[in-house]
Design an enzyme around this catalytic site. Structure first.
Site, PDB file in Angstrom:
ATOM      1  N   SER A  40       0.865  -1.187   0.000  1.00  0.00           N
ATOM      2  CA  SER A  40       0.000   0.000   0.000  1.00  0.00           C
ATOM      3  C   SER A  40       0.891   1.221   0.000  1.00  0.00           C
ATOM      4  O   SER A  40       2.044   1.160   0.462  1.00  0.00           O
ATOM      5  CB  SER A  40      -0.856   0.006   1.266  1.00  0.00           C
ATOM      6  OG  SER A  40      -1.430   1.287   1.484  1.00  0.00           O
ATOM      7  N   TYR A  80      -2.838   0.236  10.427  1.00  0.00           N
ATOM      8  CA  TYR A  80      -2.746  -0.151   9.019  1.00  0.00           C
ATOM      9  C   TYR A  80      -1.381   0.212   8.415  1.00  0.00           C
ATOM     10  O   TYR A  80      -0.712  -0.638   7.807  1.00  0.00           O
ATOM     11  CB  TYR A  80      -3.874   0.489   8.208  1.00  0.00           C
ATOM     12  CG  TYR A  80      -3.916   0.001   6.785  1.00  0.00           C
ATOM     13  CD1 TYR A  80      -4.324  -1.299   6.493  1.00  0.00           C
ATOM     14  CD2 TYR A  80      -3.535   0.813   5.721  1.00  0.00           C
ATOM     15  CE1 TYR A  80      -4.351  -1.767   5.187  1.00  0.00           C
ATOM     16  CE2 TYR A  80      -3.559   0.352   4.427  1.00  0.00           C
ATOM     17  CZ  TYR A  80      -3.965  -0.932   4.156  1.00  0.00           C
ATOM     18  OH  TYR A  80      -3.983  -1.395   2.869  1.00  0.00           O
ATOM     19  N   LYS A 116       1.642  -2.299   6.924  1.00  0.00           N
ATOM     20  CA  LYS A 116       2.143  -2.189   5.553  1.00  0.00           C
ATOM     21  C   LYS A 116       3.621  -1.791   5.517  1.00  0.00           C
ATOM     22  O   LYS A 116       4.364  -2.234   4.636  1.00  0.00           O
ATOM     23  CB  LYS A 116       1.268  -1.219   4.748  1.00  0.00           C
ATOM     24  CG  LYS A 116      -0.151  -1.768   4.500  1.00  0.00           C
ATOM     25  CD  LYS A 116      -0.116  -3.134   3.784  1.00  0.00           C
ATOM     26  CE  LYS A 116      -1.461  -3.585   3.245  1.00  0.00           C
ATOM     27  NZ  LYS A 116      -1.356  -4.870   2.490  1.00  0.00           N
TER      28      LYS A 116
END
Lengths: 194, 194, 194, 194
Positions: B86, B101, B105
């Site tokens: 991402s 998150y 990543k």
């Protein structure tokens, strides 16, 4: 007062924070310094060890931080969260068999910045700092009883920091005026090869 | 043949690889595309959700990769491991309530490079690629039934990629000659604000 | 003794180093703190100003460093090169009309690491540090006579560091033991938006 | 139509753009591929060569970009600016005597993002891409007449990309739909050591 919590299960951590709040009133500074590396190839890794690595190196600092921030904000004091990160949180070095260590530390780098942005958005003045050492004398490195002969030899010929060198960095970070936030302090021994 | 494995428990994954090996003989390409985000503040996060986030987003790709590499090396074929990463794997963006998150990543970014270095050291020709999209139409974003109205509105006014745009990138990555390794392919919709 | 050299032409710099060597014997510490930003869009930039930006912000620190390293190595002392970098050396922030500023500072980030690796390879113990401040009161920011009203207003509502805050960081860096090398010290005012 | 401009003085570049506009009407795509490396230690570098390095590798792409954007915006077409960057734009590798090369390429990484943000702010749909190769057969590497025997030998034992591999990447980037912006495409030969 300095409380040193040896890594653990969440309920013990929660008890420690509860005790701290009841007996000391509040928390000013949290230094997250847990870390764990299992000397294995990534392609031969063990799932339970991977989970444990992320639990200890990343999830534990998440919940200690959550608890500390809760107490700091309730008491409306200026607090400071310090993550002891690693040079491996910024660059993957070619030391073999470091497993997911760099991955867990890259996660800490991201968590520091996520927390800083979130506290900003909440209007909080709590400061967040990532301190990223290179090789340091510790129970995870030269003092470890679990490392291989190969790694021991690798470490013996490399320049190395003392724990005091990092502690001095933390003292500097904490000594800055309230409006000053050290975002990142990366410390290497002179001559570190990578 | 394309097998799509919906994220799961490790024993199911292991069975799927076993089935693949017995029925198809080998694995050429593994695309790790699991991801999970829980819309919460980091300072109000839930420990079980944090563990689940790292298990799904980071540990699962570790063991699928381990299994795929094992089969690829045993059959002495040129394989390719692709992590769908991402933009949050490279920079923490100011979207609120992204929780861990970005941390998960960032861990993937480190794992890609760790794996590349390790395969190099093993003399393996397996290729490793990180593909890092910005906002994409998916069940984690605009198609999600769990996101807040606030986030839905945020997403609605932002430029967005289609899943095909990422798939096209993966096809390009796979189409390169055997000596060519796309290390990183970062794709954003034109006009993405951060 | 502290010599402050206002940025300049190379021959003046060379004279200053010559004078220093003849009169003071050697150089222990070099702090490169020149910086220049021209408030223009990149797509409307002026070639002469771009050249001047790289000359002042990047090439000048290259030759001051070369001269200092020469004197330090000749005298076989432990020296220290400090580049005053910027948060813009690590991330491009969305402040408009910063022109090539982030580019010049990204170059400084690379130069610090290039120099560290090169000194390692030469077996030199000279230390190299990048100090990267966020917004600071200086003649390049709020004290500037050349900035637009728009930028002045932008700066006025933003948290800001004092020059002393950075100087304190430099003092900490210099106070560390000889085997300790602060690679990066990034300092932001609490509340900096990006 | 493909025009290949060999790096040069600004007035020649301006003439080339003028000719292009008068004869072809507009510019759709600009690929900046100039690069120059002088095989010297940073601590023994030559000021004129440093200036030339930044002029060729960084300032020239700035003014070609400015001119191309001007024509693209005037004609209200969807254009694409591609910077041929380098893996050295992201990480300083331990290849000796690379001088300011990594610094110039780190500057390009920052310029890509500065340009993307600026075009966003202007509401322009022009796309910006950084393509970052590892070692490639070129006149700057193995085909160079100026490199040392030492470097030649270093290159000979290292895996290497062909120019076509990068060209294929550029073709992929250009082939994406108008709303898709490849921000970064990093390509290494399989087995590249760093």
């Amino acid at each position: 007062m300095l409380l040193k919590l040896i890594l653990p299960e969440e309920d013990q951590i929660l008890s420690a924070f509860k005790w701290t709040e009841e007996n000391l009133g509040h928390v000013h500074v949290l230094v997250n310094d847990a870390a764990f590396v299992s000397e294995e190839l990534l392609t031969e890794g063990n799932t339970e060890i991977w989970k444990r690595s992320f639990d200890v190196n990343v999830v534990a600092p998440c919940f200690t931080t959550r608890e500390a921030v809760k107490i700091i904000r309730k008491n409306d004091i200026k607090g400071h969260i310090i993550h002891i990160n690693s040079v491996a949180g910024h660059k993957v070095s070619p030391v073999p068999k470091m497993n997911v260590y760099a991955a867990t530390k890259h996660a800490i780098t991201a968590l520091s910045e996520t927390l800083r942005q979130e506290l900003n958005a909440l209007g909080s003045k709590i400061r967040v700092t990532s301190v990223s050492p290179g090789l340091v004398v510790s129970e995870m490195t030269v003092l470890s009883k679990d490392i291989s002969e190969e790694r021991k030899k690798l470490f013996e010929v490399r320049p190395i920091l003392q724990a005091e060198d990092i502690a001095d960095g933390v003292v500097y970070v904490l000594s800055t005026p309230e409006h000053v936030q050290v975002l990142e302090l990366t410390i290497k021994p002179v001559g570190e090869p990578h």
